[in-house]
Design an enzyme around this catalytic site. Structure first.
Site, PDB file in Angstrom:
ATOM      1  N   LYS A  21       0.856  -1.196   0.000  1.00 14.93           N
ATOM      2  CA  LYS A  21       0.000   0.000   0.000  1.00 14.93           C
ATOM      3  C   LYS A  21       0.883   1.233   0.000  1.00 14.93           C
ATOM      4  O   LYS A  21       2.062   1.197   0.386  1.00 14.93           O
ATOM      5  CB  LYS A  21      -0.960   0.003   1.195  1.00 14.93           C
ATOM      6  N   PRO A 104       9.904  -4.025   0.449  1.00 15.03           N
ATOM      7  CA  PRO A 104      10.997  -3.766   1.393  1.00 15.03           C
ATOM      8  C   PRO A 104      10.497  -3.571   2.817  1.00 15.03           C
ATOM      9  O   PRO A 104       9.491  -2.898   3.054  1.00 15.03           O
ATOM     10  CB  PRO A 104      11.641  -2.487   0.850  1.00 15.03           C
ATOM     11  N   GLY A 108       7.565   1.626   4.735  1.00 13.39           N
ATOM     12  CA  GLY A 108       6.333   2.395   4.761  1.00 13.39           C
ATOM     13  C   GLY A 108       5.313   1.936   3.737  1.00 13.39           C
ATOM     14  O   GLY A 108       4.396   2.690   3.378  1.00 13.39           O
ATOM     15  N   GLY A 111       4.085  -3.937   4.168  1.00 14.87           N
ATOM     16  CA  GLY A 111       4.320  -5.333   3.801  1.00 14.87           C
ATOM     17  C   GLY A 111       3.904  -6.321   4.869  1.00 14.87           C
ATOM     18  O   GLY A 111       3.195  -7.298   4.580  1.00 14.87           O
ATOM     19  N   SER A 113       1.837  -5.902   7.401  1.00 11.57           N
ATOM     20  CA  SER A 113       0.385  -5.847   7.595  1.00 11.57           C
ATOM     21  C   SER A 113      -0.340  -6.556   6.465  1.00 11.57           C
ATOM     22  O   SER A 113      -1.333  -7.269   6.687  1.00 11.57           O
ATOM     23  CB  SER A 113      -0.070  -4.384   7.675  1.00 11.57           C
ATOM     24  N   SER A 114       0.141  -6.356   5.244  1.00 16.36           N
ATOM     25  CA  SER A 114      -0.490  -6.997   4.098  1.00 16.36           C
ATOM     26  C   SER A 114      -0.328  -8.516   4.145  1.00 16.36           C
ATOM     27  O   SER A 114      -1.262  -9.272   3.830  1.00 16.36           O
ATOM     28  CB  SER A 114       0.108  -6.451   2.804  1.00 16.36           C
ATOM     29  N   ASP A 146      -2.986  -0.943  10.350  1.00 14.57           N
ATOM     30  CA  ASP A 146      -3.040  -0.970   8.885  1.00 14.57           C
ATOM     31  C   ASP A 146      -3.688  -2.226   8.327  1.00 14.57           C
ATOM     32  O   ASP A 146      -4.097  -2.252   7.159  1.00 14.57           O
ATOM     33  CB  ASP A 146      -1.624  -0.871   8.301  1.00 14.57           C
TER      34      ASP A 146
END
Length: 290
Positions: A21, A104, A108, A111, A113-114, A146
């Site tokens: 995101k 990475p 920010g 990654g 959270s996704s 997130d």
């Protein structure tokens, strides 16, 4: 980026995308008594993704196939996500997890959270737990502010501590994404005494793709010269280039791929860049909740 879901009758291993995101802007509007910061932002999905592989098992064990550098087991959100869902649903099934990191860490771009959101959505279907999106989002919020965004599946105006989501419709955007070779600890930046915490709240109707700023950016750029260098380089192509989230990734928004590629050529040789595009809908959402 492939967004199809792999797996079949002859295997119990399945591969799923965990999309990055981007914060088109990030305003810190206050701080609550419990220490959490109140934010306003617009999140968009990108066609940059980690790949999460899930191997189903019948013994109830939840484990990861390999270590993730810099992420000990007790801090691994994918393991936490699987255990939360297992407990909430009362299932006796288990899973072995593997994450191919392409987003990475400390960039920010959401990654971790996704990855956790992908585990929740994928196992909700594979374990046949059939939790609603509301129920799954409540679990997601326990993992991080997130995480619920990715379950929403579309770009969103975000407020509160990140849990209040209002879908927004945006045209496709080409992004020149710079990824400085540093990992920025989110907690370090939010705890800075120099962080702006009183940006005025705005309505969603005031938003445009060039709107706002990132209130965390001055703190990060001062501490990490690589981020400052990436910002300076991209701003030669577009003055609205800014940082995503708590850094370290920096981006510029363009209306065609050629302009974005030209911006990437302005980056210093020690800062990697990538052309990415926004994604209108997360490929797992409809599949997970049907």
């Amino acid at each position: 980026m492939r967004t199809d879901i792999h797996g079949g009758d002859d295997t119990t291993a399945y591969c799923f995308p965990a999309l990055a995101k981007l914060n088109l802007f990030l305003h810190v509007t206050g701080r609550r008594a419990d220490g959490y910061h109140c934010l306003e932002s617009v999140f968009v999905l990108l066609d940059l993704a980690d790949i999460v592989t899930l191997t189903l098992r019948n013994d109830g064990v939840i484990a990861r196939e390999q270590e993730i550098p810099g992420v000990p087991e007790d801090a691994d959100l994918t393991l936490q996500a699987a255990r939360l869902l297992q407990e909430a649903a009362g299932t006796t099934l288990g899973v072995t997890l593997k994450v191919d990191k392409r987003i990475p860490q400390g960039g920010g771009l959401g990654g971790g959270s996704s990855d956790a959101a992908t585990v929740l959505m994928a196992l909700n279907r594979l374990w046949e737990t059939r939790l609603s999106r509301h129920e799954l989002s409540a679990l997601a919020l326990r993992l991080g502010a997130d995480v619920p965004f990715f379950l929403g599946g579309t770009a969103a105006f975000v407020s509160g501590i990140g849990e209040v989501l209002r879908p927004v419709s945006l045209p496709p955007m080409w992004i020149a994404l710079a990824m400085p070779p540093v990992a920025v600890p989110t907690g370090e930046i939010f705890s800075s005494p120099h962080l702006t915490r009183d940006t005025a709240s705005e309505t969603i109707t005031a938003f445009t793709k060039d709107h706002g700023r990132n209130d965390l950016e001055p703190v990060v750029a001062k501490r990490y010269p690589e981020v400052a260098a990436a910002l300076a380089a991209l701003r030669k192509a577009t003055p609205t280039a800014r940082m995503s989230g708590s850094g370290a990734s920096v981006f510029g928004v363009f209306d065609d791929a050629g302009k974005a590629r030209a911006a990437l050529r302005k980056l210093p040789p020690d800062i990697s860049g990538r052309l990415v595009r926004t994604v209108s809908r997360h490929p797992l959402v409809a599949w997970s909740f049907r």
